[in-house]
Scaffold this motif. Structure first.
Motif, PDB file in Angstrom:
ATOM      1  N   ASP A   1       0.789  -1.312   0.043  1.00 28.06           N
ATOM      2  CA  ASP A   1       0.066   0.033   0.054  1.00 28.06           C
ATOM      3  C   ASP A   1       1.025   1.168  -0.070  1.00 28.06           C
ATOM      4  OD1 ASP A   1      -2.202  -1.492   0.143  1.00 28.06           O
ATOM      5  OD2 ASP A   1      -2.507  -1.569   2.037  1.00 28.06           O
ATOM      6  N   LYS A   2       2.091   1.190   0.288  1.00 27.96           N
ATOM      7  CA  LYS A   2       2.913   2.290   0.494  1.00 27.96           C
ATOM      8  C   LYS A   2       4.283   1.934   0.678  1.00 27.96           C
ATOM      9  CE  LYS A   2       2.155   3.031   5.340  1.00 27.96           C
ATOM     10  NZ  LYS A   2       1.770   3.580   6.669  1.00 27.96           N
TER      11      LYS A   2
ATOM     12  N   THR B   1       2.129   6.543  -1.884  1.00 31.18           N
ATOM     13  CA  THR B   1       1.152   5.767  -1.504  1.00 31.18           C
ATOM     14  C   THR B   1       0.153   5.262  -2.283  1.00 31.18           C
ATOM     15  OG1 THR B   1      -0.273   7.572  -1.098  1.00 31.18           O
ATOM     16  CG2 THR B   1       0.866   6.739   0.989  1.00 31.18           C
TER      17      THR B   1
ATOM     18  N   GLU C   1       0.358  11.658   4.475  1.00 30.82           N
ATOM     19  CA  GLU C   1       1.333  10.829   5.319  1.00 30.82           C
ATOM     20  C   GLU C   1       2.908  11.298   5.016  1.00 30.82           C
ATOM     21  OE1 GLU C   1       1.256   6.588   5.767  1.00 30.82           O
ATOM     22  OE2 GLU C   1      -0.663   6.554   4.736  1.00 30.82           O
TER      23      GLU C   1
END
Length: 155
Positions: free
Chosen positions: A60-61, A70, A77
């Motif tokens: 996811d990241k 991401t 983030e």
């Protein structure tokens, strides 16, 4: 690997394996992951993709060249991580910032050359919302208040 289309991702993984074999390298399947990037939550829901009998896991990241990437292309983030790094650098330079022997102009130069670049690294590529922009402005005001010190109202 990063891709906006699933088919392009599969083609990219296939090319990666072929090019690696040409120079005598092997792709470590346990460490190789893929990121499907989309604003739509309905596409790219596969947890694994299979290519030539090998399974690759979706992530996811991840950090790429020092920047957090991401799956939904949001910068929140990354901005929070940059502010946290800026706070660490600011804490390290607090002794300089609180010194009465240094002028305000010198403290501002320290801020602009040491502290601020840590937060603003690759900021030219960020797509920010108004809330994220306000978060950065709030952080900068906090640091500048510490440099300028307390002020009296009405003079």
């Amino acid at each position: 690997m990063i891709s906006r289309r699933f088919k392009n991702l599969e083609e990219g993984l296939e090319r990666l394996e072929m090019e690696a074999q040409k120079v005598g390298l092997k792709v470590n399947r346990a460490k190789t992951q893929y990121l499907f990037s989309s604003r739509k939550s309905t596409t790219g829901n596969n947890k694994f993709i299979e290519l030539n009998g090998n399974k690759y896991e979706r992530c996811d990241k991840f950090k790429y060249l020092g920047v957090l990437v991401t799956k939904d292309n949001e910068m929140k983030e990354e901005i929070k991580a940059r502010i946290a790094a800026g706070n660490r650098v600011h804490q390290d330079s607090l002794k300089v910032m609180k010194s009465h022997n240094l002028s305000r102009n010198l403290k501002i130069k320290v801020y602009r050359t040491v502290v601020r670049p840590v937060v603003m690294y690759v900021s030219e590529t960020w797509t920010m919302t108004a809330a994220e922009e306000e978060l950065l402005k709030r952080w900068e005001r906090k640091v500048l208040r510490k440099i300028f010190g307390a002020t009296k109202e009405d003079g």
